[in-house]
Design a protein around this motif. Sequence first.
Motif, PDB file in Angstrom:
ATOM      1  N   ASP A   1       0.809  -1.217   0.000  1.00  0.00           N
ATOM      2  CA  ASP A   1       0.000   0.000   0.000  1.00  0.00           C
ATOM      3  C   ASP A   1       0.846   1.273   0.000  1.00  0.00           C
ATOM      4  OD1 ASP A   1      -2.291  -1.555   0.057  1.00  0.00           O
ATOM      5  OD2 ASP A   1      -2.492  -1.450   2.246  1.00  0.00           O
ATOM      6  N   ASN A   2       2.060   1.194   0.537  1.00  0.00           N
ATOM      7  CA  ASN A   2       2.856   2.404   0.731  1.00  0.00           C
ATOM      8  C   ASN A   2       4.068   2.524  -0.179  1.00  0.00           C
ATOM      9  OD1 ASN A   2       1.769   3.916   3.317  1.00  0.00           O
ATOM     10  ND2 ASN A   2       1.601   1.730   3.718  1.00  0.00           N
ATOM     11  N   TYR A   3       4.267   1.556  -1.069  1.00  0.00           N
ATOM     12  CA  TYR A   3       5.364   1.648  -2.025  1.00  0.00           C
ATOM     13  C   TYR A   3       5.167   2.872  -2.923  1.00  0.00           C
ATOM     14  CZ  TYR A   3       8.319   0.536  -6.038  1.00  0.00           C
ATOM     15  OH  TYR A   3       9.246   0.590  -7.061  1.00  0.00           O
ATOM     16  N   LEU A   4       6.189   3.650  -3.101  1.00  0.00           N
ATOM     17  CA  LEU A   4       6.219   4.903  -3.851  1.00  0.00           C
ATOM     18  C   LEU A   4       5.459   6.041  -3.151  1.00  0.00           C
ATOM     19  CD1 LEU A   4       5.801   3.622  -7.534  1.00  0.00           C
ATOM     20  CD2 LEU A   4       7.917   4.152  -6.293  1.00  0.00           C
ATOM     21  N   LYS A   5       4.957   5.766  -1.949  1.00  0.00           N
ATOM     22  CA  LYS A   5       4.304   6.809  -1.149  1.00  0.00           C
ATOM     23  C   LYS A   5       5.112   7.114   0.106  1.00  0.00           C
ATOM     24  CE  LYS A   5      -0.275   5.155  -2.605  1.00  0.00           C
ATOM     25  NZ  LYS A   5      -1.551   4.546  -2.121  1.00  0.00           N
ATOM     26  N   ASP A   6       5.583   6.068   0.764  1.00  0.00           N
ATOM     27  CA  ASP A   6       6.366   6.223   1.990  1.00  0.00           C
ATOM     28  C   ASP A   6       7.844   5.957   1.676  1.00  0.00           C
ATOM     29  OD1 ASP A   6       6.233   6.114   5.205  1.00  0.00           O
ATOM     30  OD2 ASP A   6       7.664   4.629   4.476  1.00  0.00           O
ATOM     31  N   PRO A   7       8.765   6.825   2.121  1.00  0.00           N
ATOM     32  CA  PRO A   7      10.196   6.660   1.802  1.00  0.00           C
ATOM     33  C   PRO A   7      10.778   5.339   2.305  1.00  0.00           C
ATOM     34  CG  PRO A   7       9.778   8.857   2.659  1.00  0.00           C
ATOM     35  CD  PRO A   7       8.523   8.085   2.857  1.00  0.00           C
ATOM     36  N   LEU A   8      10.358   4.900   3.483  1.00  0.00           N
ATOM     37  CA  LEU A   8      10.909   3.667   4.038  1.00  0.00           C
ATOM     38  C   LEU A   8      10.413   2.450   3.261  1.00  0.00           C
ATOM     39  CD1 LEU A   8      12.838   2.900   6.267  1.00  0.00           C
ATOM     40  CD2 LEU A   8      10.892   2.694   7.835  1.00  0.00           C
ATOM     41  N   ALA A   9       9.139   2.450   2.906  1.00  0.00           N
ATOM     42  CA  ALA A   9       8.601   1.357   2.099  1.00  0.00           C
ATOM     43  C   ALA A   9       9.298   1.294   0.743  1.00  0.00           C
ATOM     44  CB  ALA A   9       7.095   1.531   1.908  1.00  0.00           C
ATOM     45  N   THR A  10       9.505   2.445   0.134  1.00  0.00           N
ATOM     46  CA  THR A  10      10.155   2.505  -1.178  1.00  0.00           C
ATOM     47  C   THR A  10      11.610   2.052  -1.085  1.00  0.00           C
ATOM     48  OG1 THR A  10       8.717   4.352  -1.761  1.00  0.00           O
ATOM     49  CG2 THR A  10      10.669   3.995  -3.136  1.00  0.00           C
ATOM     50  N   LEU A  11      12.306   2.463  -0.027  1.00  0.00           N
ATOM     51  CA  LEU A  11      13.692   2.048   0.172  1.00  0.00           C
ATOM     52  C   LEU A  11      13.804   0.532   0.257  1.00  0.00           C
ATOM     53  CD1 LEU A  11      16.695   2.834   1.001  1.00  0.00           C
ATOM     54  CD2 LEU A  11      15.894   2.571   3.348  1.00  0.00           C
ATOM     55  N   ILE A  12      12.922  -0.087   1.011  1.00  0.00           N
ATOM     56  CA  ILE A  12      12.967  -1.542   1.192  1.00  0.00           C
ATOM     57  C   ILE A  12      12.651  -2.263  -0.109  1.00  0.00           C
ATOM     58  CG2 ILE A  12      11.790  -3.470   2.312  1.00  0.00           C
ATOM     59  CD1 ILE A  12      11.533  -1.667   4.801  1.00  0.00           C
ATOM     60  N   VAL A  13      11.575  -1.861  -0.777  1.00  0.00           N
ATOM     61  CA  VAL A  13      11.154  -2.553  -2.003  1.00  0.00           C
ATOM     62  C   VAL A  13      12.220  -2.440  -3.096  1.00  0.00           C
ATOM     63  CG1 VAL A  13       9.443  -2.564  -3.864  1.00  0.00           C
ATOM     64  CG2 VAL A  13       8.702  -2.309  -1.488  1.00  0.00           C
ATOM     65  N   GLU A  14      12.881  -1.303  -3.182  1.00  0.00           N
ATOM     66  CA  GLU A  14      13.815  -1.074  -4.290  1.00  0.00           C
ATOM     67  C   GLU A  14      15.250  -1.487  -3.986  1.00  0.00           C
ATOM     68  OE1 GLU A  14      13.377   3.010  -5.493  1.00  0.00           O
ATOM     69  OE2 GLU A  14      11.431   2.620  -6.459  1.00  0.00           O
ATOM     70  N   ASN A  15      15.563  -1.777  -2.716  1.00  0.00           N
ATOM     71  CA  ASN A  15      16.956  -2.071  -2.371  1.00  0.00           C
ATOM     72  C   ASN A  15      17.169  -3.383  -1.611  1.00  0.00           C
ATOM     73  OD1 ASN A  15      18.532   0.599  -3.079  1.00  0.00           O
ATOM     74  ND2 ASN A  15      16.619   1.229  -2.094  1.00  0.00           N
ATOM     75  N   VAL A  16      16.080  -4.069  -1.280  1.00  0.00           N
ATOM     76  CA  VAL A  16      16.170  -5.327  -0.532  1.00  0.00           C
ATOM     77  C   VAL A  16      15.235  -6.341  -1.167  1.00  0.00           C
ATOM     78  CG1 VAL A  16      15.849  -6.436   1.716  1.00  0.00           C
ATOM     79  CG2 VAL A  16      16.666  -4.074   1.611  1.00  0.00           C
ATOM     80  N   HIS A  17      15.635  -7.607  -1.139  1.00  0.00           N
ATOM     81  CA  HIS A  17      14.714  -8.688  -1.483  1.00  0.00           C
ATOM     82  C   HIS A  17      14.206  -9.258  -0.155  1.00  0.00           C
ATOM     83  CE1 HIS A  17      15.116  -9.390  -5.918  1.00  0.00           C
ATOM     84  NE2 HIS A  17      16.064  -8.505  -5.687  1.00  0.00           N
ATOM     85  N   LEU A  18      12.953  -8.933   0.173  1.00  0.00           N
ATOM     86  CA  LEU A  18      12.354  -9.334   1.446  1.00  0.00           C
ATOM     87  C   LEU A  18      11.505 -10.586   1.233  1.00  0.00           C
ATOM     88  CD1 LEU A  18      11.607  -8.873   4.420  1.00  0.00           C
ATOM     89  CD2 LEU A  18       9.806  -7.309   3.638  1.00  0.00           C
ATOM     90  N   HIS A  19      11.799 -11.638   1.983  1.00  0.00           N
ATOM     91  CA  HIS A  19      11.057 -12.898   1.897  1.00  0.00           C
ATOM     92  C   HIS A  19      10.308 -13.107   3.207  1.00  0.00           C
ATOM     93  CE1 HIS A  19      13.394 -14.398  -1.703  1.00  0.00           C
ATOM     94  NE2 HIS A  19      14.183 -13.458  -1.248  1.00  0.00           N
ATOM     95  N   ILE A  20       9.020 -13.375   3.117  1.00  0.00           N
ATOM     96  CA  ILE A  20       8.155 -13.515   4.294  1.00  0.00           C
ATOM     97  C   ILE A  20       7.504 -14.892   4.279  1.00  0.00           C
ATOM     98  CG2 ILE A  20       6.092 -12.658   5.454  1.00  0.00           C
ATOM     99  CD1 ILE A  20       6.706  -9.893   4.306  1.00  0.00           C
ATOM    100  N   LEU A  21       7.813 -15.694   5.309  1.00  0.00           N
ATOM    101  CA  LEU A  21       7.164 -16.990   5.518  1.00  0.00           C
ATOM    102  C   LEU A  21       6.228 -16.834   6.720  1.00  0.00           C
ATOM    103  CD1 LEU A  21       6.892 -20.087   5.047  1.00  0.00           C
ATOM    104  CD2 LEU A  21       8.853 -20.381   6.583  1.00  0.00           C
ATOM    105  N   PRO A  22       4.928 -16.592   6.485  1.00  0.00           N
ATOM    106  CA  PRO A  22       4.022 -16.303   7.610  1.00  0.00           C
ATOM    107  C   PRO A  22       3.913 -17.451   8.607  1.00  0.00           C
ATOM    108  CG  PRO A  22       3.048 -15.593   5.538  1.00  0.00           C
ATOM    109  CD  PRO A  22       4.253 -16.416   5.189  1.00  0.00           C
ATOM    110  N   THR A  23       3.941 -18.695   8.124  1.00  0.00           N
ATOM    111  CA  THR A  23       3.851 -19.824   9.048  1.00  0.00           C
ATOM    112  C   THR A  23       4.840 -20.912   8.667  1.00  0.00           C
ATOM    113  OG1 THR A  23       2.439 -21.556   9.980  1.00  0.00           O
ATOM    114  CG2 THR A  23       1.891 -20.796   7.757  1.00  0.00           C
ATOM    115  N   MET A  24       5.704 -21.250   9.613  1.00  0.00           N
ATOM    116  CA  MET A  24       6.605 -22.392   9.451  1.00  0.00           C
ATOM    117  C   MET A  24       5.950 -23.655   9.977  1.00  0.00           C
ATOM    118  SD  MET A  24      10.378 -22.857  11.171  1.00  0.00           S
ATOM    119  CE  MET A  24      11.230 -24.434  11.152  1.00  0.00           C
ATOM    120  N   ASN A  25       4.929 -23.492  10.798  1.00  0.00           N
ATOM    121  CA  ASN A  25       4.328 -24.639  11.484  1.00  0.00           C
ATOM    122  C   ASN A  25       2.800 -24.613  11.377  1.00  0.00           C
ATOM    123  OD1 ASN A  25       3.823 -26.820  13.144  1.00  0.00           O
ATOM    124  ND2 ASN A  25       4.653 -25.885  15.007  1.00  0.00           N
TER     125      ASN A  25
END
Length: 486
Positions: free
Chosen positions: A141-165
């Motif tokens: 929702d905040n990509y290209l709107k919030d500086p921190l969201a944009t920084l993360i999306v454009e400079n990091v590959h973020l992987h989210i595993l909501p449930t391991m179990n």
Amino acid sequence: MAISRPHSRLLLLLHAIFALTTQAAARGGHDRSGTDDRNLGSFYRNLLQDKPRITEEMVRGYMSNHELENAIHAFGSRCPNISRIYSIGKSVNNFPLWVIEISDKAGQKEAEPAFKFIGNVHGDEPVGREVLMLLANWLCDNYLKDPLATLIVENVHLHILPTMNPDGFALRWRGNANNIDLNRDFPDQFFSINNDINYRQPETKAIMNWVNQERFTASASLHGGALVANYPWDGTRDKSKQYYGCPDDKTFQYMASVYSQSHHNMSLSKEFEGGITNGAFWYPIYGGMQDWNYIHGGCFELTLEISDNKWPKAAELPVIWEHNRMSMLNLVASLVKSGIHGRIFAADTGQPIPGSVMIKGVDSKVNASMTFGDYHRIIAPGEKYEVIASMEGFRPKATRTVLLEGESVNLDFILDPNGPDGKMKLLRNHCGCRCGDDKLFHMQGPNLGLYLLVSFVLLILYLLFKRKSASRLLTYRYSPRRPIAV
């Protein structure tokens, strides 16, 4: 129904034993101090009495596994420009372990750091799975709107595993479907309790394969039952409860403090100074995931306890999310806002090489990627460091002292190849000819002058080529200001 006196005594005894293990419940498992590790096997990964009663009222408002699965795929459909959905394996009961990757080039290899969040390691700690979905949606929702969201999306590959179990969540207990604590199931550096792969759980194998395939710079798993950022080492060599720091102890303290200080009230803890703790100092555990990540994956992992209550009412989830939102964002963003980053190249070819980088005085190394030769070294700011790059077949190279202040430092290395006596290795050209073959260059009599002339010309050409390669490397930049070690 009336309970006989012997049975009532037995129940009281079991209740007392369970009460003694309550302190260790946050990170999982039992206190095994004084046990004979030769006989541990898989027995101590079984949780036995650790099956708290979770009512329908407690579960109400939390997503079921299938609802979570639908939410993950719905996210992928809603945010296809910055995400991809993939599975790293399946649970004991065959439920897929879905991952959300968030990046402006999701699924592509880039010279960028990668971070992973893992939730619901323990089945009775479901807050992480809910919070991680809120994090993913907030970034969308905040990509290209919030500086921190944009920084993360454009400079990091973020992987989210909501449930391991997912199985433990469905069964409403701590372990997986085999009643094994997954945070005790990884190979341990001190004891050989989990070396038998026949006992290793499919969820554990999935994480291990994932870490081996992806080159994660840092990671965090989300737990419940306390409010603290926990860092390695998790155990001690003699199984005693004491502070037991890893080689990157200062860096882990920095990472944990980034999370704690950004949190609504974690840093105000009266139990944990600054809201952070060394795992072994809190209480030792063995076979934990964070130590294995650091040792075998070069991945700096934290264990984050984000809720005093393991299973709070669903109505409290938005508040817990808000308390942790900036902590999660700042922890991921710290990968690019601090530390030392760069690439390693071969001087003779100008091509990137998968060398490694060490900090003088710190007994651990970070490997560069095979594809781009890029490395990302998290390190505590505010100090001076000497950085050393090396690779087999090349001369190691060290920088002058680098002062790491409030921003990241970008540093490339160009390594010279060497031979047995420090001479350049003989290389084959594209035809497969050995350019240093003795017979090819064996000259006598009148040909000696010609040989010397040819050698001189080849030397000049090599020096020009080397200079051109180095010049070409200088054009590469992570940022406008990049120190280069040459």
